[in-house]
Design a protein around this motif. Structure first.
Motif, PDB file in Angstrom:
ATOM      1  N   ASP A  37     -34.383  63.050   6.278  1.00 19.63           N
ATOM      2  CA  ASP A  37     -36.190  62.870   5.950  1.00 19.63           C
ATOM      3  C   ASP A  37     -36.511  64.020   5.265  1.00 19.63           C
ATOM      4  O   ASP A  37     -36.055  64.539   4.835  1.00 19.63           O
ATOM      5  CB  ASP A  37     -36.630  61.984   7.625  1.00 19.63           C
ATOM      6  CG  ASP A  37     -37.988  61.818   7.106  1.00 19.63           C
ATOM      7  OD1 ASP A  37     -38.157  60.202   6.497  1.00 19.63           O
ATOM      8  OD2 ASP A  37     -39.128  62.320   7.275  1.00 19.63           O
ATOM      9  N   THR A  54     -33.557  54.672  -0.782  1.00 21.55           N
ATOM     10  CA  THR A  54     -35.117  54.301  -0.313  1.00 21.55           C
ATOM     11  C   THR A  54     -35.414  53.803  -2.103  1.00 21.55           C
ATOM     12  O   THR A  54     -36.104  52.788  -2.189  1.00 21.55           O
ATOM     13  CB  THR A  54     -35.272  55.340   0.165  1.00 21.55           C
ATOM     14  OG1 THR A  54     -34.530  56.116   0.758  1.00 21.55           O
ATOM     15  CG2 THR A  54     -36.667  54.770   0.705  1.00 21.55           C
ATOM     16  N   ASN A  70     -36.680  62.793  -2.549  1.00 18.73           N
ATOM     17  CA  ASN A  70     -35.787  62.311  -2.663  1.00 18.73           C
ATOM     18  C   ASN A  70     -35.750  60.755  -2.921  1.00 18.73           C
ATOM     19  O   ASN A  70     -35.470  60.088  -3.934  1.00 18.73           O
ATOM     20  CB  ASN A  70     -34.917  61.801  -0.776  1.00 18.73           C
ATOM     21  CG  ASN A  70     -33.609  60.876  -1.210  1.00 18.73           C
ATOM     22  OD1 ASN A  70     -34.219  59.576  -1.665  1.00 18.73           O
ATOM     23  ND2 ASN A  70     -32.515  60.906  -1.438  1.00 18.73           N
ATOM     24  N   VAL A  71     -36.617  60.158  -2.372  1.00 19.06           N
ATOM     25  CA  VAL A  71     -37.463  58.638  -2.639  1.00 19.06           C
ATOM     26  C   VAL A  71     -37.945  58.529  -3.766  1.00 19.06           C
ATOM     27  O   VAL A  71     -37.774  58.564  -4.949  1.00 19.06           O
ATOM     28  CB  VAL A  71     -38.808  58.155  -1.355  1.00 19.06           C
ATOM     29  CG1 VAL A  71     -38.990  57.198  -1.565  1.00 19.06           C
ATOM     30  CG2 VAL A  71     -37.650  58.611  -0.094  1.00 19.06           C
ATOM     31  N   ASN A 104     -43.452  56.863   4.734  1.00 19.06           N
ATOM     32  CA  ASN A 104     -44.425  56.200   6.081  1.00 19.06           C
ATOM     33  C   ASN A 104     -45.520  56.738   6.277  1.00 19.06           C
ATOM     34  O   ASN A 104     -46.122  57.753   6.395  1.00 19.06           O
ATOM     35  CB  ASN A 104     -42.989  56.761   6.800  1.00 19.06           C
ATOM     36  CG  ASN A 104     -41.851  56.187   6.724  1.00 19.06           C
ATOM     37  OD1 ASN A 104     -42.048  54.697   6.592  1.00 19.06           O
ATOM     38  ND2 ASN A 104     -40.944  56.778   6.590  1.00 19.06           N
TER      39      ASN A 104
HETATM   40  P1  NAD Z   1     -38.582  65.134   0.419  1.00 18.18           P
HETATM   41  O1  NAD Z   1     -38.444  66.083   1.193  1.00 18.18           O
HETATM   42  O2  NAD Z   1     -36.776  65.095  -0.377  1.00 18.18           O
HETATM   43  O3  NAD Z   1     -39.783  64.882  -0.682  1.00 18.18           O
HETATM   44  C1  NAD Z   1     -41.058  65.246  -0.568  1.00 18.18           C
HETATM   45  C2  NAD Z   1     -41.753  65.265  -2.103  1.00 18.18           C
HETATM   46  O4  NAD Z   1     -42.946  64.874  -1.684  1.00 18.18           O
HETATM   47  C3  NAD Z   1     -41.583  66.678  -2.446  1.00 18.18           C
HETATM   48  O5  NAD Z   1     -41.359  66.735  -3.663  1.00 18.18           O
HETATM   49  C4  NAD Z   1     -42.841  67.101  -1.914  1.00 18.18           C
HETATM   50  O6  NAD Z   1     -42.944  67.966  -3.276  1.00 18.18           O
HETATM   51  C5  NAD Z   1     -43.908  66.731  -2.434  1.00 18.18           C
HETATM   52  N1  NAD Z   1     -45.314  66.738  -1.004  1.00 18.18           N
HETATM   53  C6  NAD Z   1     -44.729  66.971  -0.416  1.00 18.18           C
HETATM   54  N2  NAD Z   1     -46.358  67.495   0.064  1.00 18.18           N
HETATM   55  C7  NAD Z   1     -46.804  66.980  -0.844  1.00 18.18           C
HETATM   56  C8  NAD Z   1     -48.918  67.230  -1.193  1.00 18.18           C
HETATM   57  N3  NAD Z   1     -49.184  67.288  -0.330  1.00 18.18           N
HETATM   58  N4  NAD Z   1     -49.276  66.495  -1.854  1.00 18.18           N
HETATM   59  C9  NAD Z   1     -48.102  65.768  -2.972  1.00 18.18           C
HETATM   60  N5  NAD Z   1     -46.666  65.767  -2.881  1.00 18.18           N
HETATM   61  C10 NAD Z   1     -46.351  66.566  -1.649  1.00 18.18           C
HETATM   62  O7  NAD Z   1     -38.978  63.472   1.339  1.00 18.18           O
HETATM   63  P2  NAD Z   1     -38.139  62.067   0.767  1.00 18.18           P
HETATM   64  O8  NAD Z   1     -36.867  62.129   1.999  1.00 18.18           O
HETATM   65  O9  NAD Z   1     -38.244  61.912  -0.193  1.00 18.18           O
HETATM   66  O10 NAD Z   1     -39.543  61.740   1.689  1.00 18.18           O
HETATM   67  C11 NAD Z   1     -40.978  61.296   1.116  1.00 18.18           C
HETATM   68  C12 NAD Z   1     -41.363  59.979   2.198  1.00 18.18           C
HETATM   69  O11 NAD Z   1     -40.323  59.102   2.469  1.00 18.18           O
HETATM   70  C13 NAD Z   1     -41.781  60.303   3.855  1.00 18.18           C
HETATM   71  O12 NAD Z   1     -42.859  59.945   3.918  1.00 18.18           O
HETATM   72  C14 NAD Z   1     -40.214  60.085   4.350  1.00 18.18           C
HETATM   73  O13 NAD Z   1     -40.715  59.658   5.602  1.00 18.18           O
HETATM   74  C15 NAD Z   1     -40.010  58.486   3.476  1.00 18.18           C
HETATM   75  N6  NAD Z   1     -39.128  57.582   3.406  1.00 18.18           N
HETATM   76  C16 NAD Z   1     -37.762  58.833   3.107  1.00 18.18           C
HETATM   77  C17 NAD Z   1     -37.081  58.065   3.390  1.00 18.18           C
HETATM   78  C18 NAD Z   1     -35.176  58.637   2.979  1.00 18.18           C
HETATM   79  O14 NAD Z   1     -34.621  58.067   3.426  1.00 18.18           O
HETATM   80  N7  NAD Z   1     -35.463  59.991   2.279  1.00 18.18           N
HETATM   81  C19 NAD Z   1     -36.764  56.528   3.909  1.00 18.18           C
HETATM   82  C20 NAD Z   1     -37.264  56.286   4.673  1.00 18.18           C
HETATM   83  C21 NAD Z   1     -38.827  56.498   3.872  1.00 18.18           C
END
Ligand code: NAD
Length: 424
Positions: free
Chosen positions: A145, A189, A219-220, A329
């Protein structure tokens, strides 16, 4: 919103959906609370010799449909309320998407950027050890995550297998390809979201090119941006934690170049890449937005893909997108959700939009258990099949019951959970 009543707020769509279909009251009470919560205080010694305690969490929300399943988040704001909410959404998501998993989530209350690689590995292994009596291939299967990745999943698999005395690849998903990960998990995702979005615009009769703003480039967000860019959407706003970039001419960013630029610089700001060139000298206040301005920018589709509670009662009235597509999420608070609904903005809920990640996690788990290696083509086509089926089901429910897509998604999930409720 204060943290104290946060989880009560999270339950609002569940309650609305339950009323709509007159779900059994005891059933509703049972799924309104987690089955088990684990709270850890991990003693930790930094490389410098400094000693500390680190908070760790795992919420095992519900396992009626299969092992608890959900990611691990490493973030300074991780707390019990957040993890409980994320675990609850996993239960709903897994029920809705039709995978044989229950809901779970966990995390460490740390800023991983402040840890050396050695410290992060040591802490992850300690966390795994502490969780080991309560996880396992058929018990609880974590995944990546926010701020966790395949390297961290590999450490978990390695530590758990050592403790067990035999390899147990399927104890965790989102592993590296070399260590039993599935092809296509990284992009899953984003790609899953793309399949849903394509179906939605078909239903709504919208024509491309459509303009898109994406908050979050991890990632997402980055995978979604890349896939949309390759499929005729114009990505005109992109952001990460340090800020956003905006293309006011609406030509659309070259996301491949933006990604490359971000990898080199470490952050997005200034990665102003359009066509085949990146204008790195562009002035900071020209084409750069704050994260607040990003959410209100004039685009067709707004995609929050970072953290929860970014669309609130304070800015929902100012959002000008036609579609809010929740890849993060919980990005929309219930009050904001009401405002968006009243304003006729279509909200595609997180539990549907971002379910591609857990779907391919399921494929990985299945491949590990059967010793198979699927091709990328097989992963993508099965992902498309699952996401499309789930979307069509939700869309039909929303039409028949005259409810929005969030309530329709919860109705679909309640239906599956109710049919699988164990007798007791
Ligand atoms: P990640 O750590 O790879 O990326 C998070 C991104 O958000 C980064 O680019 C970071 O710079 C940015 N960010 C953080 N705080 C921020 C803010 N205040 N304003 C703007 N940007 C900000 O995480 P991820 O895996 O991409 O997850 C992102 C979301 O997707 C989360 O809510 C996670 O629960 C959800 N999600 C992820 C997956 C998965 O497979 N990784 C699956 C379903 C849902």
């Amino acid at each position: 919103m204060g943290r104290s009543n946060y989880f009560d707020q999270v339950l609002i769509p569940l309650k609305k959906a339950a009323v709509k279909i007159k779900a059994d009251k005891t059933f509703l009470e049972i799924i309104s609370q987690p089955q088990r919560i684990i709270e850890l205080n991990l003693p930790f010694v930094y490389d410098s010799g400094k000693k500390d305690f680190i908070k760790g969490y795992r919420v095992q929300y519900n396992n009626w449909l299969g092992p608890f399943k959900g990611g691990l988040r490493f973030h300074p704001k991780v707390d019990m309320d957040e993890v409980k909410s994320l675990a609850f959404w996993m239960m709903i998501k897994n029920a809705l998407i039709g995978v044989p998993f229950g809901g779970g989530k966990g995390g460490l209350q740390i800023d991983p950027k402040k840890f050396s690689e050695k410290e992060l590995e040591r802490l992850t292994r300690q966390f795994t050890k502490a969780l080991s009596p309560n996880i396992g291939e058929d018990v609880d299967v974590p995944a990546p995550d926010v701020n966790t990745n395949s390297k961290i999943m590999d450490w978990i698999e390695d530590e758990y297998s050592k403790l067990l005395g035999k390899r147990s690849k399927a104890v965790v998903t989102g592993k590296s390809l070399a260590n039993g990960g599935s092809k296509g998990r990284e992009e899953a995702t984003g790609l899953g979201g793309f399949f849903v979005l394509e179906k939605l615009i078909e239903k709504l009769g919208l024509k491309k090119p459509l303009t898109v703003a994406i908050q979050g480039f991890g990632n997402v967000g980055s995978n979604m941006a890349r896939i949309l860019y390759g499929n005729g959407y114009l990505i005109v706003v992109l952001s990460d934690i340090k800020g956003a970039i905006y293309d006011p001419q609406k030509i659309g960013f070259n996301v491949d170049l933006v990604k490359q630029c971000k990898e080199e610089k470490g952050f997005l700001a200034g990665c102003y890449c359009i066509g085949s060139v990146c204008d790195l000298a562009r002035k900071v206040d020209d084409g750069i937005l704050t994260n607040e301005e990003l959410l209100e920018s004039p685009v067709d589709i707004l995609i929050p893909a970072a953290l929860e509670n970014v669309i609130t009662e304070h800015n929902a009235g100012k959002i000008s997108a036609k579609i809010v597509f929740e890849m993060a999420n919980g990005p929309t608070t219930p009050k904001a959700d009401e405002i968006l609904n009243k304003r006729g903005i279509m909200v595609v809920p997180d539990v549907l939009a971002n379910a591609g990640g857990v779907t391919v996690s399921y494929f990985e788990w299945l491949q590990n258990r059967t010793q198979e290696r699927w091709t990328i083509q097989k992963v993508r086509s099965k992902l498309k099949e699952n996401m499309t089926k789930a979307f069509e089901n939700v869309w039909d429910i929303s039409q028949k019951k005259k409810v929005n897509l969030r309530i329709a998604s919860y109705i679909a999930a309640i239906d599956r959970l109710q049919r699988n409720q164990p007798g007791f």
